[in-house]
Design an enzyme around this catalytic site. Structure first.
Site, mmCIF file in Angstrom:
data_model
loop_
_atom_site.group_PDB
_atom_site.id
_atom_site.type_symbol
_atom_site.label_atom_id
_atom_site.label_comp_id
_atom_site.label_asym_id
_atom_site.label_seq_id
_atom_site.Cartn_x
_atom_site.Cartn_y
_atom_site.Cartn_z
ATOM 1 N N SER A 25 0.834 -1.207 0.000
ATOM 2 C CA SER A 25 0.000 0.000 0.000
ATOM 3 C C SER A 25 0.868 1.256 0.000
ATOM 4 C CB SER A 25 -0.910 -0.008 1.231
ATOM 5 O OG SER A 25 -1.536 1.242 1.357
ATOM 6 N N HIS A 65 -1.153 -1.421 -4.002
ATOM 7 C CA HIS A 65 -2.470 -1.083 -3.454
ATOM 8 C C HIS A 65 -2.578 0.442 -3.301
ATOM 9 C CE1 HIS A 65 -5.913 -2.126 -0.717
ATOM 10 N NE2 HIS A 65 -5.532 -1.054 -0.047
ATOM 11 N N ASP A 112 -4.905 3.487 -1.924
ATOM 12 C CA ASP A 112 -6.022 3.841 -1.052
ATOM 13 C C ASP A 112 -6.654 5.145 -1.508
ATOM 14 O OD1 ASP A 112 -6.056 1.751 0.947
ATOM 15 O OD2 ASP A 112 -4.058 2.469 1.503
ATOM 16 N N MET A 132 -9.327 7.897 -0.795
ATOM 17 C CA MET A 132 -10.139 8.391 0.327
ATOM 18 C C MET A 132 -10.758 9.734 -0.024
ATOM 19 S SD MET A 132 -7.556 7.628 3.456
ATOM 20 C CE MET A 132 -6.616 6.107 3.566
ATOM 21 N N HIS A 172 -8.467 0.732 -3.794
ATOM 22 C CA HIS A 172 -9.333 0.513 -2.627
ATOM 23 C C HIS A 172 -10.155 1.782 -2.424
ATOM 24 C CE1 HIS A 172 -9.463 -0.307 2.035
ATOM 25 N NE2 HIS A 172 -10.658 -0.264 1.481
ATOM 26 N N MET A 224 -12.339 3.971 -0.682
ATOM 27 C CA MET A 224 -12.959 4.306 0.610
ATOM 28 C C MET A 224 -13.711 5.608 0.395
ATOM 29 S SD MET A 224 -9.789 3.251 3.051
ATOM 30 C CE MET A 224 -8.636 3.332 1.711
ATOM 31 N N MET A 235 -11.375 -5.485 6.716
ATOM 32 C CA MET A 235 -10.533 -4.409 7.267
ATOM 33 C C MET A 235 -10.132 -4.806 8.679
ATOM 34 S SD MET A 235 -10.085 -2.160 4.921
ATOM 35 C CE MET A 235 -9.126 -1.038 5.957
ATOM 36 N N ASP A 243 -6.491 -5.959 5.426
ATOM 37 C CA ASP A 243 -5.856 -4.650 5.226
ATOM 38 C C ASP A 243 -5.876 -3.871 6.533
ATOM 39 O OD1 ASP A 243 -4.869 -2.304 4.152
ATOM 40 O OD2 ASP A 243 -6.669 -1.824 2.983
HETATM 41 C C1 DX5 Z 1 -6.188 1.991 5.677
HETATM 42 C C2 DX5 Z 1 -5.773 1.563 4.295
HETATM 43 C C3 DX5 Z 1 -4.621 0.626 4.253
HETATM 44 C C4 DX5 Z 1 -3.350 1.219 4.795
HETATM 45 C C5 DX5 Z 1 -2.645 0.125 5.505
HETATM 46 O O1 DX5 Z 1 -7.380 2.704 5.588
HETATM 47 O O2 DX5 Z 1 -6.855 0.944 3.619
HETATM 48 O O3 DX5 Z 1 -4.410 0.101 2.949
HETATM 49 O O4 DX5 Z 1 -2.493 1.741 3.809
HETATM 50 O O5 DX5 Z 1 -1.547 0.669 6.152
HETATM 51 P P1 DX5 Z 1 -0.815 -0.115 7.306
HETATM 52 O O6 DX5 Z 1 -0.340 -1.415 6.726
HETATM 53 O O7 DX5 Z 1 0.278 0.804 7.697
HETATM 54 O O8 DX5 Z 1 -1.831 -0.333 8.402
HETATM 55 ZN ZN ZN Z 2 -6.372 -0.131 1.728
#
Ligand code: DX5
Ligand code: ZN
Length: 221
Positions: A8, A33, A35, A37, A66, A68, A137, A175
């Site tokens: 990620s 990956h 993220d 947001m 991903h 979110m 999650m 994740d």
């Molecule tokens: C959190 C994300 C993850 C995040 C994980 O909302 O969806 O993908 O990057 O990071 P670590 O591995 O540091 O918890």
């Molecule tokens: Zn993620």
């Protein structure tokens, strides 16, 4: 047990993203990956389409988006166009999850439905035939570097039983807070895809960190 590792980029040095991704790739990660947001579904903002497009030019590894975000139906196709190979959307924000998944699959990508730690498995019961992965999650979404929530192990095992009993062809992804101290536990519970940010990019050498995480996940370290 072979696991798939996804790195990620939320924890990567973004001023040097090309090199960071190359280091993770050298360390044997299976995908990158991203993220996404929106500051509504989660209390943070991060990346969008331009970052996926840039990564597509940078690496031949599969890219996971991903989402979110609120209204995933409005944006998911655009992430496919931008070059994503896997799309995760959240069951909490999708208003028509089955049709979203069906249309994404027909566009040729893998689809994962994600659940927040507090969201019960009953919410995805009707989706099990329509997706390729379930993303459990293991932290509250929104930030990297959080602590793994131990209680999610039970949920992973329960989901694994559900998949086995139903004879379903579904992968479990996890994740959040994944590191060497819990990687083998999530794999034993049933996870096949491990997504990790700080355990890979938060380390001095992402290649070495990815190798170490894989050996922990596969019970060799
Ligand atoms: C959190 C994300 C993850 C995040 C994980 O909302 O969806 O993908 O990057 O990071 P670590 O591995 O540091 O918890
Ligand atoms: Zn993620």
């Amino acid at each position: 047990m072979t696991v798939s590792l996804s790195a990620s980029i939320l924890s990567a040095d973004l001023s040097n993203l090309r090199e960071e991704v190359a280091r993770a790739q050298e360390g044997g990660v299976d995908s990158i990956h991203v993220d996404v947001m929106d500051g509504h579904f989660v209390p943070n903002l991060s990346f969008g389409l331009p970052v996926v497009r840039a990564l597509r030019r940078t690496t031949d590894l599969p890219i996971e988006a991903h989402l979110m975000i609120e209204l995933p139906e409005r944006y998911a196709d655009r992430f496919v166009e931008a070059g994503a190979d896997v799309i995760y959307f959240h069951v909490e924000s999708a208003s028509r999850p089955i049709s979203l998944s069906t249309s994404l699959r027909s566009a040729g990508v893998k689809v994962g439905v994600a659940l927040n730690p507090g969201t019960p498995l009953s919410t995805i019961e009707e989706l099990l035939d329509s997706v390729d992965r379930i993303l459990v999650m293991t932290v509250e979404p929104g930030f990297g570097g959080q602590r793994f929530i131990e209680g999610t192990l039970r949920k992973i095992s329960k989901l694994r039983r559900l998949i086995e009993n139903g004879g379903l062809n579904l992968e479990i992804a996890v994740d959040g807070g994944i590191n060497c101290s819990n990687a083998s536990k999530v794999v034993e519970a049933g996870a096949a895809v491990l997504i990790a940010g700080s355990a890979i990019f938060g380390r001095e050498d992402p290649a070495e960190a990815a190798r170490l995480l894989r050996s922990c996940a596969e019970g060799r370290a």
